[in-house]
Design an enzyme around this catalytic site. Structure first.
Site, PDB file in Angstrom:
ATOM      1  N   GLY A  16      -6.224  -9.510  37.726  1.00 12.04           N
ATOM      2  CA  GLY A  16      -7.378  -8.038  38.860  1.00 12.04           C
ATOM      3  C   GLY A  16      -7.548  -6.666  38.325  1.00 12.04           C
ATOM      4  N   HIS A  71      -1.085 -21.991  33.625  1.00  8.41           N
ATOM      5  CA  HIS A  71      -0.587 -21.367  34.940  1.00  8.41           C
ATOM      6  C   HIS A  71      -1.288 -22.039  36.187  1.00  8.41           C
ATOM      7  CE1 HIS A  71      -2.995 -18.366  37.366  1.00  8.41           C
ATOM      8  NE2 HIS A  71      -3.284 -17.496  36.423  1.00  8.41           N
ATOM      9  N   GLU A 115      -3.668 -21.668  38.206  1.00  7.30           N
ATOM     10  CA  GLU A 115      -4.719 -22.072  38.397  1.00  7.30           C
ATOM     11  C   GLU A 115      -5.073 -23.753  37.930  1.00  7.30           C
ATOM     12  OE1 GLU A 115      -6.298 -18.909  37.609  1.00  7.30           O
ATOM     13  OE2 GLU A 115      -5.993 -17.357  39.331  1.00  7.30           O
ATOM     14  N   GLU A 174       5.021 -16.409  37.906  1.00  7.27           N
ATOM     15  CA  GLU A 174       3.748 -16.533  38.934  1.00  7.27           C
ATOM     16  C   GLU A 174       3.731 -17.154  39.919  1.00  7.27           C
ATOM     17  OE1 GLU A 174       0.666 -14.147  36.295  1.00  7.27           O
ATOM     18  OE2 GLU A 174      -0.575 -16.604  36.453  1.00  7.27           O
ATOM     19  N   GLY A 221      -3.562 -12.599  42.823  1.00  8.51           N
ATOM     20  CA  GLY A 221      -4.446 -12.329  44.140  1.00  8.51           C
ATOM     21  C   GLY A 221      -4.874 -11.848  45.187  1.00  8.51           C
ATOM     22  N   LYS A 269      -9.510 -14.490  33.041  1.00  6.60           N
ATOM     23  CA  LYS A 269      -9.793 -15.172  34.060  1.00  6.60           C
ATOM     24  C   LYS A 269     -11.442 -15.390  33.954  1.00  6.60           C
ATOM     25  CE  LYS A 269      -5.800 -14.902  37.149  1.00  6.60           C
ATOM     26  NZ  LYS A 269      -5.288 -15.143  38.547  1.00  6.60           N
ATOM     27  N   SER A 302      -0.119  -9.612  41.404  1.00  6.79           N
ATOM     28  CA  SER A 302      -0.610  -8.699  41.996  1.00  6.79           C
ATOM     29  C   SER A 302       0.071  -7.032  41.204  1.00  6.79           C
ATOM     30  CB  SER A 302      -0.569  -8.223  43.342  1.00  6.79           C
ATOM     31  OG  SER A 302      -1.736  -9.611  44.164  1.00  6.79           O
TER      32      SER A 302
HETATM   33  P1  13P Z   1      -3.609 -10.890  39.921  1.00 11.11           P
HETATM   34  O1  13P Z   1      -2.899  -9.787  38.813  1.00 11.11           O
HETATM   35  O2  13P Z   1      -5.545 -11.041  40.220  1.00 11.11           O
HETATM   36  O3  13P Z   1      -2.625 -11.477  41.093  1.00 11.11           O
HETATM   37  O4  13P Z   1      -3.428 -12.144  38.969  1.00 11.11           O
HETATM   38  C1  13P Z   1      -2.079 -12.797  38.260  1.00 11.11           C
HETATM   39  C2  13P Z   1      -2.302 -13.989  37.149  1.00 11.11           C
HETATM   40  O5  13P Z   1      -2.738 -15.161  37.788  1.00 11.11           O
HETATM   41  C3  13P Z   1      -2.099 -14.025  36.506  1.00 11.11           C
HETATM   42  O6  13P Z   1      -2.471 -15.273  35.436  1.00 11.11           O
END
Ligand code: 13P
Length: 257
Positions: free
Chosen positions: A236, A96, A98, A168, A174, A11, A214
């Site tokens: 993360g 994604h 985001e 996801e 996150g 990210k 996560s």
């Molecule tokens: P986390 O592992 O931080 O939850 O993020 C997952 C993610 O968005 C991977 O693209």
């Protein structure tokens, strides 16, 4: 037998110096290990060149987090898939949550980007998944169906080699809250069945479907051990060598059954 894939999505973290340090740390720890899967790190664009020497495929490979939906032209700020290929990238993340949420990207963008990824000879990791309200409202399966139907049938040359799916669930990204192995398996089996309708049964059977949200060293083995979970897309926990290596160990343990 599908090879697992563990991909780190860094990210908006790690510039060239910190990225180089992490990537070389991973490469040093993994070199010479006979892994039964693939490992990818996806740094920010500006960090790709610093990470590339550590991610030439033995076993760590280079990925990117985004690309343009066009091959070239007057698109200020964009980076093409062909440029990424030249920089040593092998995988590109598309779709994604985001990008959907903060950049308002929609199905049409994902189709254009994935087609560009494929035209450049790269592999796309296409992400999708429901938000918490959709899950609470009993609509998770329908949302995932719409997300896959909106993109997969429109792709020009997708196959099990150049396309990876990544389920996801947004409520798990996150948040420290992980999908249970049962939820993950259910949604992955649902995804594979849909992929069978949209891309053909043979492609769907060989397609890798990653879980993201996560994923940590202590839950990776059980998640990746599910029959339709073929690896993880890690946020993360991909930023610390020990955690990312722990997830790779979990994937290897899942191979042992
Ligand atoms: P986390 O592992 O931080 O939850 O993020 C997952 C993610 O968005 C991977 O693209």
């Amino acid at each position: 037998m599908r090879r697992y894939l563990v991909a780190g999505n860094w990210k908006l973290n790690l510039g060239p110096a910190a990225g180089r340090e992490l990537a070389f740390g991973l490469a040093d720890r993994l070199r010479g290990r006979e892994l039964r899967g693939d490992v990818v790190v996806c740094p920010p664009f500006v960090t790709l060149a610093a990470v590339a020497p550590a991610a030439q495929g033995d076993p760590v490979q280079l990925g990117a987090q985004n690309c343009a939906a066009w091959d070239k032209g007057a698109y200020t700020g964009e980076v093409s898939a062909a440029m990424l290929a030249e920089a040593g990238v092998r995988y590109v993340i598309v779709g994604h949550s985001e990008r959907r949420q903060y950049f308002r990207e929609i199905d049409q963008d994902f189709v254009g980007k994935i087609d560009q990824v494929h035209a450049a000879g790269l592999k796309a990791i296409f992400c999708y998944g429901e938000v918490l309200d959709e899950r609470k409202g009993g609509r998770a399966e329908a949302v995932v169906e719409a997300q896959l139907r909106g993109v997969l049938p429109r792709l020009e040359g997708a196959n099990a080699y150049n396309l990876v799916l990544a389920y996801e669930p947004v409520w798990a990204i996150g948040t420290g809250e992980t999908a249970t192995p049962e939820i993950a398996q259910h949604m992955h089996a649902h995804s594979r069945a849909l992929a069978g309708q949209l891309l053909g049964a043979e492609t769907a059977g060989a397609l890798r479907i990653l879980y993201g949200g996560s994923c940590k060293p202590d839950n990776a083995r059980e998640l990746i051990g599910q029959p339709d979970v073929d690896g993880g897309l890690i946020g993360g926990a991909s930023l610390k060598a020990a955690d990312f290596l722990g997830i790779i160990d979990g994937a290897e343990a899942a191979c042992d059954g």
